[in-house]
Design a protein around this motif. Sequence first.
Motif, PDB file in Angstrom:
ATOM      1  N   VAL A  34       1.039  -1.062   0.230  1.00 23.48           N
ATOM      2  CA  VAL A  34       0.127   0.282  -0.308  1.00 23.48           C
ATOM      3  C   VAL A  34       0.686   1.405   0.395  1.00 23.48           C
ATOM      4  O   VAL A  34       0.271   2.019  -0.462  1.00 23.48           O
ATOM      5  CB  VAL A  34      -1.115  -0.240   1.286  1.00 23.48           C
ATOM      6  N   GLU A  35       2.277   1.106   0.244  1.00 24.26           N
ATOM      7  CA  GLU A  35       3.236   2.406   0.371  1.00 24.26           C
ATOM      8  C   GLU A  35       4.779   1.730  -0.308  1.00 24.26           C
ATOM      9  O   GLU A  35       5.000   1.248   0.199  1.00 24.26           O
ATOM     10  CB  GLU A  35       3.277   3.036   1.409  1.00 24.26           C
ATOM     11  N   VAL A  36       5.270   2.460  -1.188  1.00 25.07           N
ATOM     12  CA  VAL A  36       5.821   2.562  -1.926  1.00 25.07           C
ATOM     13  C   VAL A  36       7.134   3.620  -1.819  1.00 25.07           C
ATOM     14  O   VAL A  36       6.401   5.141  -1.960  1.00 25.07           O
ATOM     15  CB  VAL A  36       6.046   1.999  -3.232  1.00 25.07           C
ATOM     16  N   GLU A  37       8.870   3.065  -1.698  1.00 28.40           N
ATOM     17  CA  GLU A  37       9.451   4.911  -2.796  1.00 28.40           C
ATOM     18  C   GLU A  37      10.086   4.265  -3.616  1.00 28.40           C
ATOM     19  O   GLU A  37      11.012   3.521  -3.527  1.00 28.40           O
ATOM     20  CB  GLU A  37       9.979   5.459  -1.276  1.00 28.40           C
ATOM     21  N   ALA A  38      10.694   5.941  -4.134  1.00 35.04           N
ATOM     22  CA  ALA A  38      11.503   5.219  -5.247  1.00 35.04           C
ATOM     23  C   ALA A  38      12.570   5.971  -4.850  1.00 35.04           C
ATOM     24  O   ALA A  38      13.043   6.815  -4.852  1.00 35.04           O
ATOM     25  CB  ALA A  38      11.034   5.449  -6.962  1.00 35.04           C
ATOM     26  N   TYR A  39      13.560   4.570  -5.077  1.00 32.46           N
ATOM     27  CA  TYR A  39      15.323   5.246  -5.188  1.00 32.46           C
ATOM     28  C   TYR A  39      16.382   5.034  -6.538  1.00 32.46           C
ATOM     29  O   TYR A  39      16.270   3.783  -6.613  1.00 32.46           O
ATOM     30  CB  TYR A  39      16.138   4.521  -3.734  1.00 32.46           C
ATOM     31  N   ILE A  40      16.738   6.330  -7.076  1.00 35.12           N
ATOM     32  CA  ILE A  40      16.898   5.814  -8.751  1.00 35.12           C
ATOM     33  C   ILE A  40      18.299   6.201  -9.053  1.00 35.12           C
ATOM     34  O   ILE A  40      18.557   8.003  -8.814  1.00 35.12           O
ATOM     35  CB  ILE A  40      15.669   7.229  -9.307  1.00 35.12           C
ATOM     36  N   GLY A  41      18.816   5.129  -8.760  1.00 30.49           N
ATOM     37  CA  GLY A  41      20.277   5.553  -8.953  1.00 30.49           C
ATOM     38  C   GLY A  41      21.195   6.677  -8.619  1.00 30.49           C
ATOM     39  O   GLY A  41      21.043   7.262  -8.102  1.00 30.49           O
ATOM     40  N   PRO A  42      22.038   6.287  -9.801  1.00 26.88           N
ATOM     41  CA  PRO A  42      23.489   7.402  -9.055  1.00 26.88           C
ATOM     42  C   PRO A  42      23.136   8.859  -9.463  1.00 26.88           C
ATOM     43  O   PRO A  42      24.105   9.582  -8.197  1.00 26.88           O
ATOM     44  CB  PRO A  42      24.140   7.186 -10.639  1.00 26.88           C
ATOM     45  N   GLY A  43      22.054   9.036  -9.712  1.00 24.20           N
ATOM     46  CA  GLY A  43      21.859  10.934  -9.645  1.00 24.20           C
ATOM     47  C   GLY A  43      21.040  11.614  -7.912  1.00 24.20           C
ATOM     48  O   GLY A  43      20.882  12.164  -8.068  1.00 24.20           O
ATOM     49  N   ASP A  44      20.443  10.054  -7.665  1.00 27.40           N
ATOM     50  CA  ASP A  44      19.170  10.138  -6.407  1.00 27.40           C
ATOM     51  C   ASP A  44      20.049  10.628  -5.280  1.00 27.40           C
ATOM     52  O   ASP A  44      21.056   9.477  -4.764  1.00 27.40           O
ATOM     53  CB  ASP A  44      18.774   8.809  -6.450  1.00 27.40           C
ATOM     54  N   ARG A  45      20.521  11.472  -4.311  1.00 24.93           N
ATOM     55  CA  ARG A  45      21.220  11.925  -2.783  1.00 24.93           C
ATOM     56  C   ARG A  45      20.592  11.184  -2.278  1.00 24.93           C
ATOM     57  O   ARG A  45      21.540  10.829  -0.946  1.00 24.93           O
ATOM     58  CB  ARG A  45      21.192  13.399  -3.333  1.00 24.93           C
ATOM     59  N   GLU A 172      18.267  18.588  -2.798  1.00 24.48           N
ATOM     60  CA  GLU A 172      16.981  18.740  -4.239  1.00 24.48           C
ATOM     61  C   GLU A 172      16.083  17.398  -3.651  1.00 24.48           C
ATOM     62  O   GLU A 172      14.892  17.620  -3.651  1.00 24.48           O
ATOM     63  CB  GLU A 172      17.809  18.527  -5.277  1.00 24.48           C
ATOM     64  N   ALA A 173      16.937  16.567  -4.057  1.00 23.95           N
ATOM     65  CA  ALA A 173      16.210  15.291  -3.451  1.00 23.95           C
ATOM     66  C   ALA A 173      15.270  15.215  -2.778  1.00 23.95           C
ATOM     67  O   ALA A 173      14.791  13.784  -3.021  1.00 23.95           O
ATOM     68  CB  ALA A 173      17.352  13.865  -3.611  1.00 23.95           C
ATOM     69  N   ARG A 174      15.438  15.847  -1.312  1.00 27.12           N
ATOM     70  CA  ARG A 174      15.168  15.587  -0.657  1.00 27.12           C
ATOM     71  C   ARG A 174      12.968  16.027  -1.183  1.00 27.12           C
ATOM     72  O   ARG A 174      12.405  15.571  -0.401  1.00 27.12           O
ATOM     73  CB  ARG A 174      15.170  17.130   0.461  1.00 27.12           C
ATOM     74  N   ASP A 175      12.854  16.798  -2.090  1.00 31.32           N
ATOM     75  CA  ASP A 175      11.631  16.953  -2.674  1.00 31.32           C
ATOM     76  C   ASP A 175      10.970  16.461  -4.027  1.00 31.32           C
ATOM     77  O   ASP A 175      10.003  16.387  -4.292  1.00 31.32           O
ATOM     78  CB  ASP A 175      11.363  18.315  -2.223  1.00 31.32           C
ATOM     79  N   TYR A 176      11.894  15.464  -4.718  1.00 34.00           N
ATOM     80  CA  TYR A 176      11.763  14.456  -4.999  1.00 34.00           C
ATOM     81  C   TYR A 176      10.447  13.791  -4.923  1.00 34.00           C
ATOM     82  O   TYR A 176       9.780  13.158  -3.692  1.00 34.00           O
ATOM     83  CB  TYR A 176      12.693  13.088  -5.650  1.00 34.00           C
TER      84      TYR A 176
END
Length: 190
Positions: A34-45, A172-176
């Motif tokens: 019911v809840e997930v989060e994406a963590y997308i590779g080299p560019g995601d701090r 920046e990644a904080r607000d994605y």
Amino acid sequence: MAVDKDFFRGPTLELCRRLLGAELVHGETAGLIVEVEAYIGPGDRAAHSYGGRRTRRTEVMFGPPGHAYVYISHGIHYCFNVVSGEEGNPEAILVRALQPTRGIEIMRKRRRRRDDRELTNGPGKLCQALGITIAHYGWDLTQPPFFIRPGRRPRDEDIACGPRIGIDSAGEARDYPWRFWIKDNPYVSR
DNA sequence: TGTCCGATTGGT
DNA sequence: CCAATCGGACAG
């Protein structure tokens, strides 16, 4: 029964939506995602694989999608992620909450909480409830006893998204808006 | 609601 | 050294 390997292919943010409503099964216990989060590779701090970090911990994320990335959080809890993206791109999806569907008595024994919502409404909690540990690192999620079963996908208007939890030092990644959840589901964390 | 602490791993 | 994809206990 279990999903096909192809289920995990495609952009990570699309797989996030496809995972909502699917069932995560481990042995006799299971729950709807019911809840997930994406963590997308080299560019995601905020990602463990930021900058292409390739260590024993992050190694599985560089492999093909559809495997388990499990890590230890704050020394005592486990967190379960689904490896996503193309092979070579270190991406993953953190499963943050489940709605129990099977083995709820086992989960109550493992968790010992009054309120059943406290069984699986957080990434460490769900690992404890389903018995997921670091021993499951790298497991193929298309095979029993640990697998994902497709479910009824929620309508787009029943899915919400917003910033991820607990990563406030990631620039920046904080607000994605890479956290996705089923609106009004009582098992969503926080 | 807020704060504190456990106890491990990886990065600087 | 210290921050980290967290959870539980307890004060107020």
